[in-house]
Each structure stands twice: as C-alpha cells, then as structure tokens.
Design a protein around this motif. Structure first.
Motif, short mmCIF file in Angstrom:
data_model
loop_
_atom_site.label_atom_id
_atom_site.label_comp_id
_atom_site.label_asym_id
_atom_site.label_seq_id
_atom_site.Cartn_x
_atom_site.Cartn_y
_atom_site.Cartn_z
N THR A 53 0.82 -1.22 0.00
CA THR A 53 0.00 0.00 0.00
C THR A 53 0.85 1.27 0.00
O THR A 53 0.40 2.32 -0.43
CB THR A 53 -0.87 0.01 1.29
OG1 THR A 53 -1.51 -1.24 1.40
CG2 THR A 53 -1.90 1.10 1.28
N LYS A 54 2.06 1.16 0.52
CA LYS A 54 2.93 2.34 0.63
C LYS A 54 3.31 2.92 -0.73
O LYS A 54 3.81 4.03 -0.81
CB LYS A 54 4.19 2.01 1.42
CG LYS A 54 3.95 1.75 2.90
CD LYS A 54 3.63 3.01 3.70
CE LYS A 54 3.51 2.70 5.19
NZ LYS A 54 2.94 3.80 5.98
N ASN A 84 8.45 -1.01 3.86
CA ASN A 84 7.58 -0.84 2.69
C ASN A 84 7.61 0.56 2.09
O ASN A 84 7.69 0.70 0.87
CB ASN A 84 6.14 -1.22 3.05
CG ASN A 84 5.97 -2.72 3.13
OD1 ASN A 84 6.76 -3.46 2.56
ND2 ASN A 84 4.96 -3.17 3.86
N ALA A 189 -4.95 -1.98 8.84
CA ALA A 189 -3.90 -2.03 9.86
C ALA A 189 -3.31 -0.63 10.04
O ALA A 189 -3.41 0.22 9.15
CB ALA A 189 -2.81 -3.02 9.45
N SER A 191 -0.03 1.90 11.39
CA SER A 191 1.34 2.16 11.86
C SER A 191 1.50 3.67 12.01
O SER A 191 1.42 4.19 13.12
CB SER A 191 2.36 1.56 10.89
OG SER A 191 3.65 1.86 11.34
N THR A 192 1.68 4.39 10.90
CA THR A 192 1.63 5.86 11.01
C THR A 192 0.19 6.31 11.27
O THR A 192 -0.05 7.41 11.72
CB THR A 192 2.10 6.55 9.72
OG1 THR A 192 1.16 6.25 8.66
CG2 THR A 192 3.49 6.11 9.32
N THR A 193 -0.76 5.48 10.93
CA THR A 193 -2.22 5.69 10.88
C THR A 193 -2.65 6.49 9.64
O THR A 193 -3.78 6.94 9.56
CB THR A 193 -2.84 6.35 12.15
OG1 THR A 193 -2.39 7.71 12.26
CG2 THR A 193 -2.46 5.57 13.40
N THR A 195 -3.19 5.31 6.63
CA THR A 195 -4.24 4.60 5.88
C THR A 195 -5.59 4.77 6.55
O THR A 195 -6.59 5.11 5.91
CB THR A 195 -3.90 3.09 5.77
OG1 THR A 195 -2.56 2.94 5.33
CG2 THR A 195 -4.84 2.39 4.80
N GLY A 234 5.63 -3.78 10.32
CA GLY A 234 4.47 -3.49 9.46
C GLY A 234 3.38 -2.74 10.18
O GLY A 234 2.85 -1.78 9.66
N SER A 278 0.74 -7.64 9.08
CA SER A 278 -0.36 -6.74 9.40
C SER A 278 -1.67 -7.23 8.78
O SER A 278 -2.74 -7.05 9.37
CB SER A 278 -0.05 -5.31 8.93
OG SER A 278 0.09 -5.25 7.54
#
Ligand SMILES: Cc1ncc(COP(=O)(O)O)c(C=O)c1O
Length: 344
Positions: A53-54, A84, A189, A191-193, A195, A234, A278
């Motif tokens: 997705t990145k 990613n 999922a 991580s940075t939030t 998404t 992830g 993730s």
C-alpha cells in the motif's frame, strides 16, 4: 486486436504506468472462515509494484514535495521506514531522479533492505536504544541527516497530510467503486495511521455509514496502548504519531503476534493469498468480530503487503515456535474453523 497504431504509439500510455501506484483489484474471500456467510472482500494492494500500500503513500508524498518546491531536481529524500515505504520511495525517487536514504532499524526486513538498495536507495541503520523505542531512534536519525544536509528533505510520513490523502483520494474511492457501495465494516492495519485516517476522511466527506476498524499490534503505543516488545514489522508504532491524533476509528483492535501468524497462514492456505503480518492481524480482527456480524453485513479489508518477505519469520515453523509467545498454539490453530472467535 488490430488498433491501427504502431507498437510505439500503443505503448505510449502503458509505458508510464510503472511510475506510480496502480488501481488494484478487489476480490471476495469465500473460504477464509468456512460456514460464515458474511461477505468479506479484500483489496489486493500487495499487487502494487513495490509490493505494498505504501506505493500510494510514496507517490502522494513526493508529489507534494515537488508541488511545494521543497524538493528540487536531483535532491535527496530521507525517511524513517521499516521497509515498505522505503521500497516504494526508493523506486519512485529513482524514476524521478532523486537520491533516497532510508533510515532503518534492526527489525527491518532483510529482503526489504535489499530491495531498497536494488532500486538504488541508500540504507542508514540505527541500533536499538536502551528503552527499546526503535521508531523514536529512527526519527531522531532523520532529523540529524536533515541538519547535516540542508538540501535534503524528508517526506515525514508520521505527520504529513499527504500520507492520509493518498488513501482518501485513491484507496477508499477505488474500494467503494469496486464494491458498488461502501462496505458496512472496513478493517485496516495501523502504523503511522495514514491509511486509517485517509479512509476516515473519505468516509466522512462522502457521508458513508462504514464502520472503520483500526487494527493494531499488542505492544504498540497507538491509541493509549502499552508499548512493548514487537518482533514483526508493518503495524503498530512505538509512540503516538501526529497523524493518529486526528484518526478516530470506530474501533481499535489489538492483535497478538501469535494471532498474526495464524491469520497469515489461514489466508495462505484457505485463500491462496500470501500476505504480511499486518494483514494476518486484520484476518484475526475480522475473525473475532465475525460471530457478532450479520450475514448481510459486508466486510472489506486491505491486503497491505505480500508475504514473500515474511517467509523466514511468519511462515517458518521453527522461527514461530522459538520467537513468538504462544507460537506452537498459533500453528495448531490453523485447523480451527475460526481460531479467533471468543477472543475478547
Ligand atoms: C504492511 C503494512 N501494514 C500496515 C500499513 C498501514 O500503515 P499506515 O498506518 O502507516 O498507513 C501499511 C501501509 O502501507 C503497510 O504497508
């Protein structure tokens, strides 16, 4: 089919396709949880050219730096990334003529690091600090690199509004278009939030009813979580990211690494989809909720990345048994119809 065009003319448009992110297909998962009639659809973002997705995030981040003039021709881009985003930025920086420096920690996936270098990126490695907060150590190293080189810029993925914009303007609209309607429940999922925040922005702007579930790792500090040791990259974060202060998912589900392993393995064996940790966490979160969902409620999820880079960990029985708490049980759980039902 005869088009009347030369090969050069025909190739003109497709030849630019590899420069950014691709619209990805959405597929129904019919075998994941046998006996359940709740429709589950997955958006196959592991098909992005750098495998996650990145790729979307990288494109939007670089576009923004170019638009504002912060990134000049031949400039350098620095980012803290455990894999990613680094692969995607390395790829797109090379195509756009920039140097890319990825700040990575000891947990970074070996294959991801090799891929970054294969695309022409440079690795800057940080050691794990005594407090165990690798994410903070990476962010500090980025700041140091920027101070050392005034021509360098960072994409600043933890706070940059272009990160969620990627998902508000591509991921979520593509998903709804493919489904023909907004899903009742969407699992992503965190991580940075970026998404989850981008999906939230699209949902709010359109007035969709979708219930948004943010899937986090046990041991992540996001949304008031208790920071702890995490072995799988992830998802999760060692601190509350700036973007997460604007993210308000309807539910936050925290998943153990053992359940991530089980989720990944179910997806591989029941659906033929090899995905990363993730996405395994997302499968576990859906499995927990499934007994409470109606047969007519639709569930959608993102496959954030492919599983090849996780073959030596998530998909290696010896590694799982030795390294993951409850690893042996996680392996045995793949024989249960829904190993996650009844989890709190
Ligand atoms: C493997 C993986 N997991 C989870 C996520 C979600 O991360 P974020 O919250 O930074 O958008 C991503 C984003 O691309 C990802 O690649």
């Amino acid at each position: 089919m005869v088009t009347g065009k030369t090969i050069a003319e025909r190739d003109a448009a497709p030849s630019t396709l590899h420069g950014g992110y691709l619209p990805t297909p959405v597929s129904r998962l019919e075998h994941l949880f046998p006996g359940s009639s709740t429709p589950i659809h997955a958006k196959l973002d592991q098909l992005q050219l750098s495998g996650s997705t990145k790729e979307r995030t990288a494109g939007f981040l670089l576009d923004q730096l170019e638009r504002t003039g912060a990134l000049q021709a031949g400039g350098t881009v620095v980012e803290s990334t455990s894999g990613n985003l680094g692969m995607a930025l390395a790829r797109q920086c090379t195509l756009r003529g920039y140097t890319f420096v990825a700040v990575v920690d000891e947990r970074a996936n070996v294959a991801a690091c090799q891929t970054i270098e294969a695309y022409g990126g440079r690795l800057e490695r940080v050691e794990t600090p005594s407090d165990g907060n690798r994410l903070r150590a990476r962010v500090d190293r980025v700041a140091q690199l920027l101070a050392d080189d005034p021509g360098a810029v960072t994409t600043h993925q933890y706070a940059n509004p272009a990160n969620p914009a990627a998902h508000a303007h591509s991921t979520m609209p593509e998903l709804v278009e493919a489904l023909g309607a907004p899903p009742d429940h969407l699992y992503v999922a965190m991580s940075t939030t970026g998404t989850v925040l981008g999906c939230q922005q699209a949902i709010t702007a359109a007035g969709w009813h979708t219930r948004l579930v943010g899937v986090d790792a046990e041991g992540s500090a996001l949304f008031g979580g208790e920071p702890g040791e995490r072995k799988l990259p992830g998802l999760g974060a060692g601190f509350q990211t700036a973007l997460s202060e604007r993210a308000h998912p309807d539910a936050v589900v925290r998943v153990s690494e053992a359940d991530m392993v089980t989720g990944c393995r179910l997806l591989a064996r029941r659906e033929g989809l090899l995905a990363g940790a993730s996405t395994g966490a997302i499968v576990a979160a859906i499995g927990r909720d499934l007994p409470r969902l109606g047969a007519h409620e639709s569930v959608a999820m993102l496959i954030h990345d492919g599983g090849a880079a996780y073959l030596p960990t998530v998909f290696d029985d010896g590694w799982v048994t030795a390294e993951i708490a409850g690893g042996a049980d996680a392996l045995a759980a793949v024989h249960d119809v829904n190993p996650f039902s009844g989890r709190p």
